[in-house]
Write an enzyme that holds these catalytic residues in place. Structure first.
Site, PDB file in Angstrom:
ATOM      1  N   HIS A   1      55.614  42.600  25.605  1.00 56.95           N
ATOM      2  CA  HIS A   1      54.746  41.867  26.539  1.00 56.95           C
ATOM      3  C   HIS A   1      54.653  40.429  26.052  1.00 56.95           C
ATOM      4  CE1 HIS A   1      51.809  42.489  29.831  1.00 56.95           C
ATOM      5  NE2 HIS A   1      51.280  41.367  29.357  1.00 56.95           N
TER       6      HIS A   1
ATOM      7  N   ASP B   1      41.676  46.482  33.806  1.00 53.11           N
ATOM      8  CA  ASP B   1      42.383  45.227  33.523  1.00 53.11           C
ATOM      9  C   ASP B   1      42.880  44.604  34.816  1.00 53.11           C
ATOM     10  OD1 ASP B   1      43.796  43.165  31.980  1.00 53.11           O
ATOM     11  OD2 ASP B   1      45.553  44.163  32.792  1.00 53.11           O
TER      12      ASP B   1
ATOM     13  N   ARG C   1      39.492  36.993  36.568  1.00 54.57           N
ATOM     14  CA  ARG C   1      39.570  35.891  35.584  1.00 54.57           C
ATOM     15  C   ARG C   1      40.388  34.736  36.120  1.00 54.57           C
ATOM     16  NH1 ARG C   1      42.576  38.532  31.120  1.00 54.57           N
ATOM     17  NH2 ARG C   1      42.756  36.459  30.229  1.00 54.57           N
TER      18      ARG C   1
ATOM     19  N   SER D   1      43.111  42.514  27.453  1.00 48.23           N
ATOM     20  CA  SER D   1      43.924  42.726  28.655  1.00 48.23           C
ATOM     21  C   SER D   1      45.300  43.271  28.277  1.00 48.23           C
ATOM     22  CB  SER D   1      44.061  41.382  29.394  1.00 48.23           C
ATOM     23  OG  SER D   1      45.124  41.403  30.303  1.00 48.23           O
TER      24      SER D   1
ATOM     25  N   LYS E   1      46.673  47.513  28.479  1.00 47.12           N
ATOM     26  CA  LYS E   1      47.849  47.924  29.267  1.00 47.12           C
ATOM     27  C   LYS E   1      48.886  48.605  28.381  1.00 47.12           C
ATOM     28  CE  LYS E   1      48.711  43.829  31.187  1.00 47.12           C
ATOM     29  NZ  LYS E   1      47.770  42.821  31.627  1.00 47.12           N
TER      30      LYS E   1
END
Ligand code: URA
Length: 434
Positions: free
Chosen positions: A82, A161, A168, A183, A187
């Site tokens: 990620h 999330d 956000r 966040s 995930k």
């Protein structure tokens, strides 16, 4: 317990308990807490921060807000990847088929664009037919069959999330260490990977503007990973200027396809190889990072990585003739050059501003519900440290609207700085935390 007391506590810089955090996540996810109250709490967290324990509790509560995927049926160590976000960041499109081609199973849930940064899901959806919203069984079957699947956050994974991320974005609460760490890690925990490699971007086009902050974010995510029993490695990479040359959805997909066909771009290569070599190491393919990089390069050169990308696209309903002939991608109506007004060396190409320019051309969302225009964006002709002559092309802009095109041209020129003195090539990989 009630949300007003929780907001008040964070507003007054106090520490939230695990129960309070769980209460917020559970009731925001099921709709009992309204967006305006969640916004107030998120802004209080943004302004006053959270300690390590609060951040971990937030990440775990968000991970548990939906299903936790069980990938144990899939053979092999699943290593997820990620990025904390960037401009021109097409790394996942290249890296994930590449590591899959080396035998590491990839089960990847990606995000959409957030703020001025692009998202892999939007890029994948610019390939006609590519379906990012497949169900859980198909997702798992695809990983078992071809070793890779890349989807959006449609499964009921970390739904908290999904809601918080969108909120956000609309209330300017993105650049916060506890909010980003929770966040991302929620995930990653929910999507069931055994191990995790994170690209923590640093600089103008990243949410973390300094190396110190990026390192703090990295350490926080590694800690959460430890508590959740997921070994996590963070690579810090430079995001002061856009990565590669293309910024915009289908333009970046085309650049990724060309890369997989051997048209290697140096800064993209450095990031891909560093992340990939660490993924192979965590997956148990090879201990030696440099040897792993060689294996990755070999699979680009022999075409295996590109073949894997084609298999992925085909499996998810995408039209692979676009990968075979990138000319098929729909072109923007207006494609215009921007010429340098000075001579010298490129000193700065402000990634954040470039991200905003491309977003305003229509490549990203200003409102949550905005439709994306896949064909717009820009292609840089120069990178930081390159020499430029007065009147030489520094970029092409791809637009579907003449007014937006004019604005983009002006803003682009303002955000590319040229100096008379030579400029050093920036370092791309800035460090590693584990
Ligand atoms: N990427 C995420 O998944 N979450 C963030 O908050 C920022 C980047």
């Amino acid at each position: 317990m009630n949300i007003i007391d929780i907001i008040e506590k964070k507003r007054d810089k106090k520490t939230l308990t695990k129960e309070e955090i769980n209460y917020f996540i559970e009731n925001y996810t099921n709709g009992k807490i309204a967006d305006y109250q969640a916004s107030a709490l998120l802004m209080a967290i943004f302004l006053n921060g959270m300690d390590d324990e609060e951040t971990t509790n937030l990440a775990l509560a968000m991970a548990k807000s939906g299903e936790i995927l069980d990938l144990s049926k899939i053979n092999g160590i699943i290593v997820d990847k990620h990025s904390t976000g960037g401009v021109g960041d097409k790394v996942s499109l290249i890296l994930l088929p590449l590591v899959a081609s080396c035998g590491v199973p990839v089960a990847k849930m990606s995000g959409r664009g957030l703020g001025f940064t692009g998202g892999t899901v939007d890029k994948l959806e610019s390939i006609p037919g590519y379906n990012t919203k497949i169900d859980m069984n198909t997702f798992m079957q695809n990983v078992e069959k071809i070793g890779i699947s890349m989807i959006s956050q449609t499964l009921n994974l970390a739904p908290a999330d999904k809601k918080i991320y969108a909120l956000r974005d609309s209330i300017s609460c993105v650049e916060s260490i506890p909010l980003i760490a929770s966040s991302i890690m929620s995930k990653k925990i929910a999507s069931g990977a055994d191990k995790i490699v994170l690209d923590v971007t640093v600089g103008s086009g990243a949410f973390m503007k300094t190396k110190e902050k990026a390192r703090k974010l990295a350490k926080q995510m590694i800690e959460i990973g430890k508590l959740a029993n997921r070994e996590t490695v963070c690579v810090l990479t430079n995001m002061d200027e856009p990565l590669g040359y293309a910024v915009g959805n289908s333009l970046e997909v085309i650049e990724a396809i060309e890369f997989l066909n051997g048209n290697i771009i140096e800064d993209v290569k450095e990031v891909v190889l560093e992340l990939g070599a660490n993924m192979l190491k965590l997956a148990g393919i090879g201990e030696d990072i440099e040897q792993n990089k060689e294996l990755l390069m070999k699979n680009i050169k022999n075409g295996k990585a590109f073949e894997k990308f084609k298999e992925l696209v085909q499996m998810q309903g995408g039209d692979i003739t676009y990968l075979e002939d990138v000319e098929k991608f729909q072109k923007a109506k207006y494609i215009e050059y921007v010429y340098s007004e000075e001579k010298g060396y490129i000193r700065k190409i402000d990634a954040k501003e470039i991200g905003k320019i491309v977003c305003e051309l229509g490549a990203g969302r200003i409102e949550k519900e905005d439709e994306i225009d896949y064909s717009v964006g820009l292609i840089l002709r120069k990178k930081v440290s390159d020499k430029v002559a007065k009147g030489e092309e520094i970029a092409y802009i791809y637009a579907n609207d003449t007014e937006k095109l004019g604005i983009a041209k002006q803003k682009l020129l303002k955000n590319i700085k040229i100096s008379e003195e030579k400029v050093e090539k920036p370092k791309i990989v800035l460090g590693k935390e584990q």
